[in-house]
Design an enzyme around this catalytic site. Structure first.
Site, mmCIF file in Angstrom:
data_model
loop_
_atom_site.group_PDB
_atom_site.id
_atom_site.type_symbol
_atom_site.label_atom_id
_atom_site.label_comp_id
_atom_site.label_asym_id
_atom_site.label_seq_id
_atom_site.Cartn_x
_atom_site.Cartn_y
_atom_site.Cartn_z
ATOM 1 N N SER A 46 15.581 -0.603 2.595
ATOM 2 C CA SER A 46 15.539 -1.830 1.790
ATOM 3 C C SER A 46 15.242 -1.565 0.324
ATOM 4 C CB SER A 46 14.546 -2.828 2.374
ATOM 5 O OG SER A 46 13.456 -2.175 2.942
ATOM 6 N N LEU A 47 14.285 -0.679 0.037
ATOM 7 C CA LEU A 47 13.997 -0.392 -1.379
ATOM 8 C C LEU A 47 15.226 0.220 -2.047
ATOM 9 C CD1 LEU A 47 10.410 1.129 -1.030
ATOM 10 C CD2 LEU A 47 10.973 -1.094 -2.028
ATOM 11 N N SER A 72 7.223 -5.298 -2.433
ATOM 12 C CA SER A 72 7.518 -3.989 -3.036
ATOM 13 C C SER A 72 6.256 -3.164 -3.232
ATOM 14 C CB SER A 72 8.214 -4.180 -4.387
ATOM 15 O OG SER A 72 9.429 -4.847 -4.219
ATOM 16 N N ALA A 73 5.220 -3.801 -3.744
ATOM 17 C CA ALA A 73 3.996 -3.052 -4.057
ATOM 18 C C ALA A 73 3.324 -2.530 -2.790
ATOM 19 C CB ALA A 73 3.041 -3.940 -4.844
ATOM 20 N N ARG A 119 11.795 0.531 16.816
ATOM 21 C CA ARG A 119 10.751 -0.406 16.408
ATOM 22 C C ARG A 119 10.810 -1.730 17.171
ATOM 23 N NH1 ARG A 119 10.156 -1.162 9.939
ATOM 24 N NH2 ARG A 119 9.313 0.931 10.024
ATOM 25 N N ALA A 125 13.461 -5.533 -6.937
ATOM 26 C CA ALA A 125 14.787 -6.092 -7.227
ATOM 27 C C ALA A 125 14.808 -6.793 -8.583
ATOM 28 C CB ALA A 125 15.197 -7.057 -6.120
ATOM 29 N N ALA A 173 4.955 -1.346 -0.082
ATOM 30 C CA ALA A 173 5.781 -0.391 0.674
ATOM 31 C C ALA A 173 5.105 0.973 0.715
ATOM 32 C CB ALA A 173 7.160 -0.280 0.045
ATOM 33 N N GLN A 174 5.161 1.586 1.895
ATOM 34 C CA GLN A 174 4.441 2.846 2.070
ATOM 35 C C GLN A 174 5.401 4.026 2.193
ATOM 36 O OE1 GLN A 174 2.151 2.195 5.624
ATOM 37 N NE2 GLN A 174 0.676 0.868 4.622
ATOM 38 N N GLY A 175 6.381 3.876 3.113
ATOM 39 C CA GLY A 175 7.181 5.028 3.543
ATOM 40 C C GLY A 175 8.016 5.639 2.444
HETATM 41 C C1 LIG Z 1 3.830 -3.396 4.187
HETATM 42 C C2 LIG Z 1 5.273 -3.142 3.865
HETATM 43 C C3 LIG Z 1 5.768 -1.848 3.874
HETATM 44 C C4 LIG Z 1 7.118 -1.600 3.578
HETATM 45 N N1 LIG Z 1 7.574 -0.306 3.514
HETATM 46 C C5 LIG Z 1 8.848 -0.071 3.125
HETATM 47 C C6 LIG Z 1 9.331 1.262 2.931
HETATM 48 O O1 LIG Z 1 8.593 2.233 3.089
HETATM 49 N N2 LIG Z 1 10.629 1.429 2.552
HETATM 50 C C7 LIG Z 1 11.488 0.392 2.350
HETATM 51 O O2 LIG Z 1 12.649 0.604 2.009
HETATM 52 N N3 LIG Z 1 11.044 -0.887 2.500
HETATM 53 C C8 LIG Z 1 9.758 -1.139 2.872
HETATM 54 N N4 LIG Z 1 9.337 -2.419 3.007
HETATM 55 C C9 LIG Z 1 10.260 -3.511 2.658
HETATM 56 C C10 LIG Z 1 10.395 -3.582 1.137
HETATM 57 O O3 LIG Z 1 9.128 -3.352 0.562
HETATM 58 C C11 LIG Z 1 10.916 -4.935 0.684
HETATM 59 O O4 LIG Z 1 12.080 -5.255 1.380
HETATM 60 C C12 LIG Z 1 11.249 -4.914 -0.809
HETATM 61 O O5 LIG Z 1 10.122 -4.464 -1.528
HETATM 62 C C13 LIG Z 1 11.640 -6.293 -1.287
HETATM 63 O O6 LIG Z 1 11.719 -6.255 -2.687
HETATM 64 P P1 LIG Z 1 12.137 -7.580 -3.471
HETATM 65 O O7 LIG Z 1 12.069 -7.235 -4.923
HETATM 66 O O8 LIG Z 1 13.388 -8.103 -2.933
HETATM 67 O O9 LIG Z 1 11.002 -8.641 -3.072
HETATM 68 P P2 LIG Z 1 9.428 -8.619 -3.338
HETATM 69 O O10 LIG Z 1 8.965 -7.251 -3.653
HETATM 70 O O11 LIG Z 1 8.770 -9.331 -2.229
HETATM 71 O O12 LIG Z 1 9.289 -9.469 -4.667
HETATM 72 C C14 LIG Z 1 9.565 -10.860 -4.680
HETATM 73 C C15 LIG Z 1 9.069 -11.427 -6.002
HETATM 74 O O13 LIG Z 1 9.526 -12.764 -6.152
HETATM 75 C C16 LIG Z 1 8.456 -13.586 -6.614
HETATM 76 N N5 LIG Z 1 8.797 -14.977 -6.250
HETATM 77 C C17 LIG Z 1 8.958 -15.504 -5.012
HETATM 78 N N6 LIG Z 1 9.325 -16.808 -5.104
HETATM 79 C C18 LIG Z 1 9.403 -17.103 -6.429
HETATM 80 C C19 LIG Z 1 9.749 -18.273 -7.173
HETATM 81 N N7 LIG Z 1 10.105 -19.426 -6.567
HETATM 82 N N8 LIG Z 1 9.714 -18.225 -8.532
HETATM 83 C C20 LIG Z 1 9.359 -17.061 -9.178
HETATM 84 N N9 LIG Z 1 9.028 -15.930 -8.528
HETATM 85 C C21 LIG Z 1 9.065 -15.946 -7.175
HETATM 86 C C22 LIG Z 1 7.243 -12.975 -5.925
HETATM 87 O O14 LIG Z 1 6.043 -13.356 -6.521
HETATM 88 C C23 LIG Z 1 7.567 -11.489 -6.111
HETATM 89 O O15 LIG Z 1 7.237 -11.080 -7.418
HETATM 90 C C24 LIG Z 1 7.991 -2.682 3.304
HETATM 91 C C25 LIG Z 1 7.504 -3.980 3.306
HETATM 92 C C26 LIG Z 1 6.162 -4.224 3.571
HETATM 93 C C27 LIG Z 1 5.658 -5.633 3.541
#
Ligand SMILES: Cc1cc2nc3c(=O)[nH]c(=O)nc-3n(C[C@H](O)[C@H](O)[C@H](O)COP(=O)(O)OP(=O)(O)OC[C@H]3O[C@@H](n4cnc5c(N)ncnc54)[C@H](O)[C@@H]3O)c2cc1C
Length: 508
Positions: free
Chosen positions: A374-375, A44-45, A275, A17, A47-49
């Site tokens: 979600s991605l 994000s890093a 699930r 995001a 995520a598998q599916g």
């Molecule tokens: C094991 C696993 C598998 C998944 N597989 C899938 C899939 O196959 N398909 C799918 O759609 N979704 C999947 N999901 C869900 C999806 O990965 C997440 O919902 C999505 O990656 C969230 O992205 P994001 O950028 O919102 O947050 P994140 O990727 O969690 O990034 C958050 C960032 O914010 C930073 N941060 C946090 N607090 C602060 C702060 N106060 N100040 C500065 N930086 C901060 C963190 O360090 C990080 O860099 C999976 C999740 C997991 C855990």
């Protein structure tokens, strides 16, 4: 702070995001701050599916939307679901343009996977089960190669600064201490709340700090009670817990206990039931004192390491040979459907504040997320947020009304409370107990504040729906609506509940 930095939109977080919002804002100047180094801990890093998008000849955005609404158990925002489903193919194309290499078959066509509750093959993936890693790799490279994106690594957002109810900067802290970043627009992209649970697949650093920041700035938060648990995380001491994907059950693996009994056989769909149902069945069996294992020995059998090399690898690293031994598993907090309430442009209720990714709540997921939504939601909304910020008229920089003293944030102390009160099966007693513990801490501790918002929302949802299961209210209430709350409303409600509990205790 130099003039070159002041006034840029400030994006907080470097998962899909945050990285993509910054890339979409460019070539306009933008500042990206992240608590780790770029490419560091994020869901994000991991995520598998993959990402859901209607790209197949037999598929349409309308079908994707319908599957999303059905998974969301009646609480999705249908407009958000339509918007994300319609824009998903363009989101995939955008990620490709930024360098993400998706898996392709003959004739360069994307290889589309099938996941539970999707009526069509529509899961776009990369590097087999390494989708998240590939996305973060490509977007990080693209960010580093974009001169208009200034990056501050190892820098945490601590407070959203306000003037007359509108954002005027971010208080950040880094290796050089605390400092003010002036700017009239900020984007919270700090991910989910899994790090507030003892058992989680999320990085423990991602515990919802951004939600606390937004709540303290007065933003409305939505659907905070809805947490999706994954039924089969590898039971080990490592955090984040490693995920044994649904696809393994799709290939015939079964859930057994220590006696070899296949205890989910009676569920409609057995191991491939939705699930949340499988998670609850596993949690109940564990609560009865059993151990739970995923047995791949017969199916997929000896081919397992070749079919699922990453999973076989982390099992072996934990001392388990899945071809010979059943894999010990238990449910883990995986995804937060709730977050900062935003509109279709990613705008929160606070002027100048946007949210994107798991920290945001567009209403797409309702009470339960459809796998791989979600991605793609983050990708679609990153562009919407960037366009919305770009359309804002320039505003003069102003100084903030107040800078708070450094606040506590002690997720380790909050984890046991949240894990007990807000687990897979909830009831009034455990939630009330969590609320009474958290309300004493939430004024001074951001982790407790996030826990309290979730607990109050879960307490007041007196029904079972999607991922929210109440032992004392097993039925779905057809009149129930989405939860919307501000921090002051949560404190008020916690006080009311405290007096009710006190009165009950006195009358007992
Ligand atoms: C094991 C696993 C598998 C998944 N597989 C899938 C899939 O196959 N398909 C799918 O759609 N979704 C999947 N999901 C869900 C999806 O990965 C997440 O919902 C999505 O990656 C969230 O992205 P994001 O950028 O919102 O947050 P994140 O990727 O969690 O990034 C958050 C960032 O914010 C930073 N941060 C946090 N607090 C602060 C702060 N106060 N100040 C500065 N930086 C901060 C963190 O360090 C990080 O860099 C999976 C999740 C997991 C855990």
């Amino acid at each position: 702070m130099t003039g070159a930095v002041a006034g840029r939109p400030i994006v907080i977080g470097s998962g899909i995001a945050g990285l993509l919002t910054a890339l979409c804002i460019a070539p306009a100047p933008v500042l990206l701050i992240t608590q780790e180094g770029l490419g560091g801990q994020s869901s994000s890093a991991l995520a598998q599916g993959g990402l859901a998008a209607a790209m197949g000849d037999d598929d349409t955005p309308a079908l994707h939307r319908a599957d999303t609404l059905s998974a969301g158990a009646g609480l999705c925002d249908p407009v958000a679901a339509g918007l994300v489903a319609d824009a998903a193919p363009a989101g995939i194309a955008m990620l490709s343009r930024f360098g993400v290499v998706f898996d392709r078959g003959t004739g360069d066509a994307l290889t589309l996977g099938l996941e539970a509750a999707h009526s069509r093959r529509r899961i776009v993936h990369a590097a087999g089960d390494g989708t998240g890693h590939e996305i973060v790799r490509a977007l990080t490279e693209a960010v580093r190669a974009t001169p208009s994106i200034m990056v501050l690594e190892h820098t945490s957002a601590e407070q959203l600064l306000l003037r007359d109810g509108a954002i005027c900067g971010v208080l950040a802290s880094g290796r050089a201490g605390r400092f003010v970043l002036p700017g009239r627009s900020a984007v919270v992209a700090t991910g989910g709340v899994g790090g507030l649970f003892e058992d989680t697949t999320n990085p423990v650093e991602c515990w919802g700090r951004g939600l606390a920041l937004a709540a303290r700035a007065g933003a409305v938060l939505a659907d905070m009670e809805f947490i999706q648990f994954h039924p089969t995380a590898l039971a080990s001491e490592n955090r984040p817990m490693r995920l044994v994907r649904e696809a393994v059950r799709g290939e015939g693996a079964v859930l057994i206990d220590e006696t070899g009994h296949r205890f989910t056989e009676a569920l409609p769909g057995a191991e491939l039931a939705p699930r949340d149902r499988v998670s609850r069945a596993v949690a109940r069996h564990l609560a009865e004192g059993h151990s739970v294992f995923l047995d791949v020995r017969e199916r997929p059998g000896p081919a397992f390491p070749e079919m699922f090399p990453a999973i076989a690898g982390f099992c072996r690293a934990a001392g388990i040979d899945p071809v010979r031994d059943p894999i010990p598993v238990r449910p883990a907090a995986h995804y937060h459907m709730g977050g900062i309430a935003v509109d279709e442009q990613g705008r929160s209720s606070v002027q100048g504040l946007w949210a994107c990714g798991e920290a945001a709540c567009t209403g797409l997921h309702g009470a339960n997320r459809l796998a791989s939504n979600s991605l793609i939601e983050a990708a679609v909304m990153a562009r919407a947020v960037a366009e919305s910020i770009g359309a804002q008229p320039a505003q003069p920089l102003v100084s903030p009304e107040g800078i708070e003293p450094q606040r506590r944030a002690d997720p380790a102390a909050i984890r046991p409370i949240v894990s007990r009160g807000l687990g897979l099966i909830r009831d009034r007693d455990t939630l009330s107990h969590a609320i009474s513990l958290l309300s004493g801490l939430a004024a001074g501790d951001d982790a407790a504040l996030v826990g309290l918002m979730m607990a109050v929302a879960a307490h007041d949802r007196e029904e079972s729906r999607g991922a929210h299961c109440r032992r004392d209210f097993p039925q779905t209430n057809k009149h129930a609506t989405r939860t919307m709350m501000t921090r002051s409303e949560v404190f008020l409600r916690a006080r009311e509940l405290g007096s009710e509990m006190g009165a009950l205790a006195r009358s007992a």
